[in-house]
Design a protein around this motif. Structure first.
Motif, short mmCIF file in Angstrom:
data_model
loop_
_atom_site.label_atom_id
_atom_site.label_comp_id
_atom_site.label_asym_id
_atom_site.label_seq_id
_atom_site.Cartn_x
_atom_site.Cartn_y
_atom_site.Cartn_z
N UNK A 1 0.81 -1.21 0.00
CA UNK A 1 0.00 0.00 0.00
C UNK A 1 0.85 1.26 0.00
N UNK A 2 1.96 1.22 0.70
CA UNK A 2 2.82 2.40 0.82
C UNK A 2 3.36 2.81 -0.54
N UNK A 3 3.48 4.12 -0.74
CA UNK A 3 4.05 4.63 -1.98
C UNK A 3 5.56 4.78 -1.82
N UNK A 4 6.28 4.74 -2.92
CA UNK A 4 7.71 4.99 -2.90
C UNK A 4 8.13 5.58 -4.23
N UNK A 5 9.25 6.24 -4.25
CA UNK A 5 9.74 6.89 -5.47
C UNK A 5 10.10 5.82 -6.50
N UNK A 6 9.52 5.94 -7.68
CA UNK A 6 9.79 5.00 -8.76
C UNK A 6 8.76 3.90 -8.89
N UNK A 7 7.70 3.91 -8.08
CA UNK A 7 6.73 2.81 -8.09
C UNK A 7 6.05 2.65 -9.45
N UNK A 8 5.58 3.75 -10.02
CA UNK A 8 4.89 3.67 -11.33
C UNK A 8 5.85 3.20 -12.41
N UNK A 9 7.08 3.71 -12.40
CA UNK A 9 8.06 3.32 -13.42
C UNK A 9 8.42 1.84 -13.30
N UNK A 10 8.57 1.36 -12.08
CA UNK A 10 8.93 -0.04 -11.89
C UNK A 10 7.78 -0.97 -12.28
N UNK A 11 6.55 -0.52 -12.11
CA UNK A 11 5.42 -1.31 -12.60
C UNK A 11 5.47 -1.45 -14.12
N UNK A 12 5.78 -0.35 -14.79
CA UNK A 12 5.88 -0.39 -16.26
C UNK A 12 7.01 -1.32 -16.70
N UNK A 13 8.14 -1.23 -16.02
CA UNK A 13 9.28 -2.07 -16.38
C UNK A 13 8.94 -3.54 -16.17
N UNK A 14 8.30 -3.83 -15.05
CA UNK A 14 7.90 -5.23 -14.78
C UNK A 14 6.95 -5.75 -15.86
N UNK A 15 5.99 -4.94 -16.22
CA UNK A 15 4.98 -5.38 -17.18
C UNK A 15 5.53 -5.50 -18.60
N UNK A 16 6.45 -4.61 -18.96
CA UNK A 16 7.00 -4.60 -20.31
C UNK A 16 8.19 -5.55 -20.48
N UNK A 17 8.82 -5.91 -19.38
CA UNK A 17 10.02 -6.74 -19.45
C UNK A 17 11.27 -5.90 -19.67
N UNK A 18 12.42 -6.51 -19.53
CA UNK A 18 13.69 -5.79 -19.66
C UNK A 18 14.41 -6.23 -20.93
N UNK A 19 15.25 -5.35 -21.43
CA UNK A 19 15.99 -5.65 -22.67
C UNK A 19 17.39 -6.20 -22.38
N UNK A 20 17.83 -6.16 -21.14
CA UNK A 20 19.15 -6.68 -20.78
C UNK A 20 19.08 -7.28 -19.38
N UNK A 21 20.04 -8.14 -19.06
CA UNK A 21 20.07 -8.80 -17.77
C UNK A 21 21.50 -8.98 -17.30
N UNK A 22 21.67 -8.98 -15.99
CA UNK A 22 22.98 -9.29 -15.44
C UNK A 22 23.20 -10.80 -15.44
N UNK A 23 24.43 -11.20 -15.79
CA UNK A 23 24.79 -12.62 -15.83
C UNK A 23 26.17 -12.81 -15.22
#
Length: 380
Positions: free
Chosen positions: A272-294
């Motif tokens: 429930x709590x808000x935090x800086x970057x919450x909306x952006x991280x939701x978009x990133x999660x939903x859209x997926x990432x283009x790179x990953x750490x390995x």
């Protein structure tokens, strides 16, 4: 004999309360981290690694500055800085957290310590989180005070660190659990002691709360540790890469998000709590990432030291990523590295090329961490 004044870029770079002691105990070179000197050379880095994994080392990490958050709204404000859910964090507990900006980029990956109901320390890596937190507080409407207290940590790390702590503080220190803290004194020296450390080994951090007692604290620890083979040392690039631990500005920066690092567990988008970057991280999660750490195992001759530039990674002539941290592990007898690559190629077993200074070298994508993946050593 080396003198402490032999090192220096001017008064704009601060010296820790342990600076003179580290020079006295053999520090040969320093780098700058959080606007302070940090010892980076006590001789052979491989010997430093073996001292760490076989016995114990004492490291000056006063560069891990504390951002102190106090006031009636301290808990709510601290939650606003991080996507990790802090609602169940108890007084006396530590947590590894991420601090994100409005775009979901990582500003730091510090340890958070809760000293009291409305008293937090953020023990930061190399970034100006004090300024970020003070800036956020200005228009937050919250009643908080943000400052840098007189606190300077030491890291006592290695399998015999518990023996040294027992010699210093008695048997009760052995009850201190992993990622917990305790307020203590050592012959009148005020401390916060935690079961944490940047080594993936059994270890403790001693947060000195009086900068005038630094030399005294260092010598007391070294004297107590002498029967257990303690050595002065520096944070080990070999061990932290073996353990898959991030170095901020190398393996992550403001343009890196938690999902690229596989750190989904540190992001709670449903709280429930808000935090800086919450909306952006939701978009990133939903859209997926283009790179990953390995993780990478790099073939060829053993590396003579850690990389000082980002080495391009290619596949069939196309650049698909970069090596962020690389080193030779004498225990694994392999060149190992953390890297960021295109998500299309982030598959275990994929073979790629690394454009090293001496020419292209083949590498294989592997699981990370490279050693003790379940962190049984640190939690033992």
């Amino acid at each position: 004999m080396t003198q402490s004044d032999d090192f220096g870029f001017g008064t704009q770079i601060r010296k820790s309360p342990y600076f003179d002691a580290t020079v006295r105990w053999g520090a040969r070179a320093f780098s700058v981290y959080n606007h302070m000197y940090i010892p980076r050379d006590f001789g052979d880095p491989e010997q430093n690694f073996w001292n760490l994994v076989n016995d114990a080392i004492l490291c000056d990490v006063a560069v891990e500055r504390q951002v102190e958050i106090t006031g009636p709204d301290a808990a709510a404000f601290t939650q606003m800085l991080t996507p990790r859910d802090l609602s169940t964090m108890a007084v006396g507990q530590c947590k590894y957290i991420l601090i994100t900006n409005a775009d979901g980029g990582i500003l730091n990956d510090p340890i958070l310590l809760r000293l009291a109901e409305n008293h937090f320390w953020i023990s930061i890596g190399d970034s100006d989180i004090l300024l970020w937190a003070q800036g956020v507080a200005v228009h937050s409407g919250m009643d908080v005070t943000i400052r840098e207290p007189d606190v300077s940590p030491l890291q006592l790390q290695g399998p015999k660190s518990g023996d040294v702590m027992q010699a210093l503080f008695g048997d009760t220190i052995m009850d201190l659990r992993y990622y917990r803290l305790r307020e203590m004194e050592l012959d009148g020296i005020p401390l916060i002691v935690s079961r944490t450390g940047w080594s993936s080994e059994l270890g403790y951090e001693l947060y000195l709360r009086d900068g005038n007692r630094g030399d005294e604290l260092w010598e007391k620890i070294m004297a107590a540790g002498a029967p257990f083979g303690i050595k002065p040392g520096h944070t080990s690039s070999i061990r932290r890469i073996e353990g898959g631990m991030l170095s901020y500005q190398a393996d992550a920066d403001i343009n890196t998000n938690p999902f690229e690092l596989g750190m989904d567990r540190l992001v709670n988008l449903d709280m429930e709590a808000d935090f800086i970057g919450k909306a952006a991280l939701r978009r990133i999660r939903d859209n997926g990432v283009s790179r990953k750490q390995v993780g990478l195992r790099i073939e060829g001759a053993r590396l003579k030291g850690p990389n000082t530039t980002f080495w391009p990674i290619t596949k069939d002539g196309d650049t698909i990523g970069k090596v962020t941290s690389a080193v030779y592990s004498p225990r694994l007898e392999q060149n190992i590295a953390l890297a960021m690559v295109s998500a299309d190629w982030a598959e275990i077993g994929a073979v790629v090329d690394v454009a090293m200074p001496q020419g292209p070298v083949q590498a294989t994508i592997v699981e990370r961490p490279f050693f003790d993946p379940k962190k049984k050593i640190a939690t033992s």
